[in-house]
Design a protein around this motif. Structure first.
Motif, PDB file in Angstrom:
ATOM      1  N   ALA A 110      43.774  35.983  25.892  1.00  0.00           N
ATOM      2  CA  ALA A 110      42.775  34.974  25.510  1.00  0.00           C
ATOM      3  C   ALA A 110      41.361  35.525  25.695  1.00  0.00           C
ATOM      4  N   ALA A 111      41.147  36.288  26.737  1.00  0.00           N
ATOM      5  CA  ALA A 111      39.822  36.881  26.957  1.00  0.00           C
ATOM      6  C   ALA A 111      39.519  37.947  25.914  1.00  0.00           C
ATOM      7  N   VAL A 112      40.491  38.771  25.601  1.00  0.00           N
ATOM      8  CA  VAL A 112      40.297  39.838  24.610  1.00  0.00           C
ATOM      9  C   VAL A 112      40.008  39.251  23.236  1.00  0.00           C
ATOM     10  N   GLN A 113      40.580  38.104  22.936  1.00  0.00           N
ATOM     11  CA  GLN A 113      40.395  37.464  21.635  1.00  0.00           C
ATOM     12  C   GLN A 113      39.238  36.460  21.623  1.00  0.00           C
ATOM     13  N   ALA A 114      38.508  36.363  22.714  1.00  0.00           N
ATOM     14  CA  ALA A 114      37.399  35.409  22.793  1.00  0.00           C
ATOM     15  C   ALA A 114      36.335  35.721  21.745  1.00  0.00           C
ATOM     16  N   PRO A 115      35.647  34.703  21.254  1.00  0.00           N
ATOM     17  CA  PRO A 115      34.667  34.905  20.177  1.00  0.00           C
ATOM     18  C   PRO A 115      33.420  35.683  20.602  1.00  0.00           C
ATOM     19  N   THR A 116      33.096  35.672  21.893  1.00  0.00           N
ATOM     20  CA  THR A 116      31.909  36.394  22.365  1.00  0.00           C
ATOM     21  C   THR A 116      32.239  37.099  23.680  1.00  0.00           C
ATOM     22  N   PRO A 117      31.520  38.166  24.008  1.00  0.00           N
ATOM     23  CA  PRO A 117      31.721  38.817  25.306  1.00  0.00           C
ATOM     24  C   PRO A 117      31.459  37.870  26.486  1.00  0.00           C
ATOM     25  N   LEU A 118      30.502  36.983  26.341  1.00  0.00           N
ATOM     26  CA  LEU A 118      30.203  36.038  27.414  1.00  0.00           C
ATOM     27  C   LEU A 118      31.374  35.094  27.656  1.00  0.00           C
ATOM     28  N   LYS A 119      32.003  34.628  26.585  1.00  0.00           N
ATOM     29  CA  LYS A 119      33.168  33.749  26.716  1.00  0.00           C
ATOM     30  C   LYS A 119      34.341  34.516  27.334  1.00  0.00           C
ATOM     31  N   ALA A 120      34.515  35.768  26.945  1.00  0.00           N
ATOM     32  CA  ALA A 120      35.573  36.596  27.528  1.00  0.00           C
ATOM     33  C   ALA A 120      35.343  36.763  29.025  1.00  0.00           C
ATOM     34  N   ASP A 121      34.112  37.011  29.385  1.00  0.00           N
ATOM     35  CA  ASP A 121      33.746  37.171  30.786  1.00  0.00           C
ATOM     36  C   ASP A 121      34.038  35.894  31.571  1.00  0.00           C
ATOM     37  N   GLU A 122      33.747  34.758  30.975  1.00  0.00           N
ATOM     38  CA  GLU A 122      34.018  33.481  31.626  1.00  0.00           C
ATOM     39  C   GLU A 122      35.515  33.294  31.862  1.00  0.00           C
ATOM     40  N   ILE A 123      36.323  33.637  30.879  1.00  0.00           N
ATOM     41  CA  ILE A 123      37.775  33.506  31.019  1.00  0.00           C
ATOM     42  C   ILE A 123      38.276  34.383  32.172  1.00  0.00           C
ATOM     43  N   LEU A 124      37.796  35.607  32.233  1.00  0.00           N
ATOM     44  CA  LEU A 124      38.220  36.525  33.296  1.00  0.00           C
ATOM     45  C   LEU A 124      37.749  36.049  34.663  1.00  0.00           C
ATOM     46  N   ASP A 125      36.526  35.548  34.735  1.00  0.00           N
ATOM     47  CA  ASP A 125      36.026  35.038  36.015  1.00  0.00           C
ATOM     48  C   ASP A 125      36.788  33.791  36.460  1.00  0.00           C
ATOM     49  N   ARG A 126      37.197  32.972  35.522  1.00  0.00           N
ATOM     50  CA  ARG A 126      38.008  31.800  35.885  1.00  0.00           C
ATOM     51  C   ARG A 126      39.376  32.232  36.425  1.00  0.00           C
ATOM     52  N   LEU A 127      39.928  33.315  35.878  1.00  0.00           N
ATOM     53  CA  LEU A 127      41.188  33.857  36.408  1.00  0.00           C
ATOM     54  C   LEU A 127      40.993  34.327  37.849  1.00  0.00           C
ATOM     55  N   ARG A 128      39.890  35.019  38.080  1.00  0.00           N
ATOM     56  CA  ARG A 128      39.585  35.474  39.440  1.00  0.00           C
ATOM     57  C   ARG A 128      39.443  34.274  40.372  1.00  0.00           C
ATOM     58  N   TRP A 129      38.727  33.262  39.947  1.00  0.00           N
ATOM     59  CA  TRP A 129      38.487  32.063  40.753  1.00  0.00           C
ATOM     60  C   TRP A 129      39.810  31.386  41.100  1.00  0.00           C
ATOM     61  N   GLN A 130      40.678  31.285  40.107  1.00  0.00           N
ATOM     62  CA  GLN A 130      41.984  30.656  40.311  1.00  0.00           C
ATOM     63  C   GLN A 130      42.797  31.436  41.352  1.00  0.00           C
ATOM     64  N   PHE A 131      42.748  32.755  41.282  1.00  0.00           N
ATOM     65  CA  PHE A 131      43.473  33.555  42.269  1.00  0.00           C
ATOM     66  C   PHE A 131      42.873  33.358  43.661  1.00  0.00           C
ATOM     67  N   LEU A 132      41.551  33.260  43.734  1.00  0.00           N
ATOM     68  CA  LEU A 132      40.905  33.012  45.023  1.00  0.00           C
ATOM     69  C   LEU A 132      41.308  31.645  45.586  1.00  0.00           C
ATOM     70  N   ASP A 133      41.511  30.653  44.705  1.00  0.00           N
ATOM     71  CA  ASP A 133      42.013  29.354  45.155  1.00  0.00           C
ATOM     72  C   ASP A 133      43.345  29.530  45.879  1.00  0.00           C
ATOM     73  N   GLU A 134      44.217  30.363  45.297  1.00  0.00           N
ATOM     74  CA  GLU A 134      45.525  30.609  45.913  1.00  0.00           C
ATOM     75  C   GLU A 134      45.380  31.306  47.262  1.00  0.00           C
ATOM     76  N   LEU A 135      44.471  32.269  47.338  1.00  0.00           N
ATOM     77  CA  LEU A 135      44.274  33.000  48.588  1.00  0.00           C
ATOM     78  C   LEU A 135      43.712  32.112  49.695  1.00  0.00           C
ATOM     79  N   GLU A 136      42.971  31.088  49.319  1.00  0.00           N
ATOM     80  CA  GLU A 136      42.303  30.248  50.309  1.00  0.00           C
ATOM     81  C   GLU A 136      43.238  29.199  50.933  1.00  0.00           C
ATOM     82  N   ILE A 137      44.381  28.988  50.332  1.00  0.00           N
ATOM     83  CA  ILE A 137      45.303  27.975  50.851  1.00  0.00           C
ATOM     84  C   ILE A 137      45.645  28.294  52.311  1.00  0.00           C
TER      85      ILE A 137
END
Length: 193
Positions: A110-137
């Motif tokens: 989904a990030a690779v196919q994003a319409p803009t680099p900024l949108k791709a970056d947002e998708i990747l950062d949201r993935l990172r954030w989600q993983f950090l949510d798991e680590l914080e449990i």
């Protein structure tokens, strides 16, 4: 072992949309007040780059995830460019490239196919954030919670630095560099500009 009750209470709650965040030094100053020297040694060396193995087991988990995320990006971008990704894949000493995380391939696609680099970056950062949510449990008022907080803070600081103005400055700088190189090539070939 540090007690971070007061540190956590004095720091703002971070969401992915938070814009007004403390700076790195402000965060580290708060940690200096309430943590131990050994905790501070860990915290001051943390970056989003997966290049500091062995600092802390929780950080090692994040770094394996980040390595897998970047390797999956390499695989998908290489496929799109019809290149061999093996020269760019980072594996650990067991040969694991850490891309076997469930659902990671689809989310990176989904990030690779994003319409803009900024949108791709947002998708990747949201993935990172989600993983950090798991680590914080299960992490409360300890160095683990501070590690997660600092990684989130770094994501937000980087995201907040991506403004139209800085983007324009970067573009203009690259444009001028390419234009100068083209001018040099034309001059070397005897072509009038």
């Amino acid at each position: 072992m540090g007690s971070y009750y007061y540190a956590v209470a004095s720091l703002p709650y971070l969401t992915f949309e938070t814009e007004d965040v403390p700076g790195r030094e402000e965060f580290l100053d708060i940690c200096r007040q309430w943590g131990t020297e050994s905790d501070l040694e860990i915290l001051t060396r943390i970056t989003l780059e997966p290049d500091a193995p062995g600092l802390h087991p929780l950080l090692d988990r994040y770094q394996r995830f980040e390595t897998g995320l970047r390797n999956e990006l390499v695989k998908q971008r290489s496929q799109n460019l019809q290149r061999d990704p093996q020269d760019y894949i980072h594996s650990d000493n067991t040969g694991d490239d850490h891309t076997a995380v469930s659902g990671l391939s689809e989310q990176v696609r989904a990030a690779v196919q994003a319409p803009t680099p900024l949108k791709a970056d947002e998708i990747l950062d949201r993935l990172r954030w989600q993983f950090l949510d798991e680590l914080e449990i299960g992490q409360f008022f300890n160095v683990q919670q501070m590690i997660v907080y600092y990684l989130r803070l770094q994501i937000l600081l980087r995201r907040n630095s991506l403004t139209k103005e800085t983007g324009r400055e970067e573009f203009d700088g690259h444009y001028q560099k390419v234009r100068s190189q083209m001018q040099e090539i034309q001059n070397d070939n005897g072509v009038q500009a």
